[in-house]
Design a protein around this motif. Structure first.
Motif, mmCIF file in Angstrom:
data_model
loop_
_atom_site.group_PDB
_atom_site.id
_atom_site.type_symbol
_atom_site.label_atom_id
_atom_site.label_comp_id
_atom_site.label_asym_id
_atom_site.label_seq_id
_atom_site.Cartn_x
_atom_site.Cartn_y
_atom_site.Cartn_z
ATOM 1 N N LEU A 58 13.514 43.357 -64.579
ATOM 2 C CA LEU A 58 13.892 44.664 -65.110
ATOM 3 C C LEU A 58 13.791 44.538 -66.627
ATOM 4 C CD1 LEU A 58 14.961 47.454 -64.278
ATOM 5 C CD2 LEU A 58 17.258 46.569 -64.637
ATOM 6 N N GLN A 59 13.157 45.517 -67.277
ATOM 7 C CA GLN A 59 12.924 45.447 -68.716
ATOM 8 C C GLN A 59 13.311 46.765 -69.368
ATOM 9 O OE1 GLN A 59 9.059 43.957 -69.769
ATOM 10 N NE2 GLN A 59 9.067 44.956 -71.755
ATOM 11 N N PHE A 60 13.995 46.665 -70.496
ATOM 12 C CA PHE A 60 14.391 47.823 -71.294
ATOM 13 C C PHE A 60 13.695 47.732 -72.645
ATOM 14 C CE2 PHE A 60 17.170 49.579 -74.607
ATOM 15 C CZ PHE A 60 17.182 50.900 -74.196
ATOM 16 N N ASN A 61 13.049 48.805 -73.068
ATOM 17 C CA ASN A 61 12.382 48.872 -74.371
ATOM 18 C C ASN A 61 12.979 50.013 -75.192
ATOM 19 O OD1 ASN A 61 10.597 46.956 -73.399
ATOM 20 N ND2 ASN A 61 8.983 48.423 -72.983
ATOM 21 N N ALA A 62 13.132 49.784 -76.464
ATOM 22 C CA ALA A 62 13.560 50.828 -77.397
ATOM 23 C C ALA A 62 12.716 50.692 -78.652
ATOM 24 C CB ALA A 62 15.039 50.683 -77.740
ATOM 25 N N GLY A 63 12.196 51.812 -79.127
ATOM 26 C CA GLY A 63 11.355 51.753 -80.315
ATOM 27 C C GLY A 63 11.378 53.043 -81.094
ATOM 28 N N GLN A 64 10.788 52.997 -82.273
ATOM 29 C CA GLN A 64 10.740 54.167 -83.137
ATOM 30 C C GLN A 64 9.425 54.171 -83.901
ATOM 31 O OE1 GLN A 64 13.658 54.273 -86.273
ATOM 32 N NE2 GLN A 64 13.322 56.429 -86.662
ATOM 33 N N THR A 65 8.802 55.335 -83.973
ATOM 34 C CA THR A 65 7.659 55.553 -84.847
ATOM 35 C C THR A 65 8.203 56.192 -86.118
ATOM 36 O OG1 THR A 65 6.227 55.944 -82.950
ATOM 37 C CG2 THR A 65 5.434 56.710 -85.083
ATOM 38 N N ILE A 66 7.863 55.650 -87.243
ATOM 39 C CA ILE A 66 8.368 56.180 -88.506
ATOM 40 C C ILE A 66 7.758 57.569 -88.712
ATOM 41 C CG2 ILE A 66 8.525 55.801 -90.989
ATOM 42 C CD1 ILE A 66 10.087 53.833 -89.141
ATOM 43 N N SER A 67 8.600 58.570 -88.751
ATOM 44 C CA SER A 67 8.135 59.958 -88.731
ATOM 45 C C SER A 67 7.510 60.413 -90.055
ATOM 46 C CB SER A 67 9.279 60.895 -88.354
ATOM 47 O OG SER A 67 10.330 60.756 -89.271
ATOM 48 N N THR A 68 7.804 59.735 -91.152
ATOM 49 C CA THR A 68 7.252 60.196 -92.427
ATOM 50 C C THR A 68 5.757 59.899 -92.539
ATOM 51 O OG1 THR A 68 7.946 58.125 -93.444
ATOM 52 C CG2 THR A 68 9.430 60.016 -93.662
ATOM 53 N N THR A 69 5.315 58.730 -92.053
ATOM 54 C CA THR A 69 3.899 58.375 -92.166
ATOM 55 C C THR A 69 3.208 58.253 -90.808
ATOM 56 O OG1 THR A 69 4.325 56.008 -92.074
ATOM 57 C CG2 THR A 69 4.373 57.048 -94.250
ATOM 58 N N LYS A 70 3.952 57.955 -89.769
ATOM 59 C CA LYS A 70 3.420 57.671 -88.431
ATOM 60 C C LYS A 70 2.377 56.562 -88.463
ATOM 61 C CE LYS A 70 4.656 61.908 -86.255
ATOM 62 N NZ LYS A 70 4.446 62.825 -85.215
ATOM 63 N N PHE A 71 2.419 55.745 -89.498
ATOM 64 C CA PHE A 71 1.477 54.644 -89.646
ATOM 65 C C PHE A 71 1.939 53.393 -88.907
ATOM 66 C CE2 PHE A 71 -0.078 50.912 -92.035
ATOM 67 C CZ PHE A 71 -1.427 51.071 -91.815
ATOM 68 N N TYR A 72 3.246 53.215 -88.774
ATOM 69 C CA TYR A 72 3.720 52.039 -88.050
ATOM 70 C C TYR A 72 4.888 52.402 -87.154
ATOM 71 C CZ TYR A 72 7.572 51.265 -91.395
ATOM 72 O OH TYR A 72 8.696 51.383 -92.160
#
Length: 160
Positions: A58-72
């Motif tokens: 069982l695997q849980f992932n949490a992440g975020q795309t930086i909304s100002t540039t969406k570059f990383y």
């Protein structure tokens, strides 16, 4: 090879009983099965181990795309489960033993990871640091040789 069942939600229930959709966050839960094989040898002695394994996780992932540039984007992952293996010992543990020793073992596994991905659009380059811990479920099992830390470089392409 791992087979995964993905349960992904971009809509969350807030404490005040309404729905909201954060556009730059991702939360995922995977459940799955994986199988494979491998071998391990020591440089100083001629002995080696080889075997096959099955894992249920069982695997849980949490992440975020930086909304100002969406570059990383960046995130973390926590994977846990049970690994069952059939290992053949050709003198890896017992150097004087001429006959191979076959053992069936079970381990609890815990694998945290952190990643960062860079790029525009659907194509991204990633860097990921993985940890691993395997705990024997029986006191008479031998320690499973593994690498506790790995570093991976990846290229990701989103199909949707």
């Amino acid at each position: 090879m791992d087979w995964k069942l993905l349960i992904r939600s971009d809509i969350f229930r807030a404490p005040w009983d309404t729905f909201w959709k954060p556009s730059n966050y991702t939360f995922e839960i995977y459940g799955g099965y994986g199988s494979g094989g491998g071998s391990m040898s020591r440089n100083a002695t001629p002995g080696n181990l080889s075997g096959n394994y099955d894992t249920y996780f069982l695997q849980f992932n949490a992440g975020q795309t930086i909304s100002t540039t969406k570059f990383y984007e960046y995130g973390i992952s926590i994977k846990s489960g049970i690994l069952k293996s059939q290992i053949t010992d050709y003198g890896y543990y017992e150097m004087n033993d001429l006959d191979p020793v076959i053992s069936n073992n079970s381990y609890l596994m815990f694998e945290p990871a952190a990643f960062v991905r860079f790029g525009k659009g659907k194509l991204r380059t990633g860097l990921q640091l993985n940890g691993a811990t395997f705990l024997s479920l029986s006191s008479d099992q031998r320690h499973l040789p593994y690498r506790p830390l790995t570093l991976a470089l990846s290229i990701n392409y989103k199909l949707n």
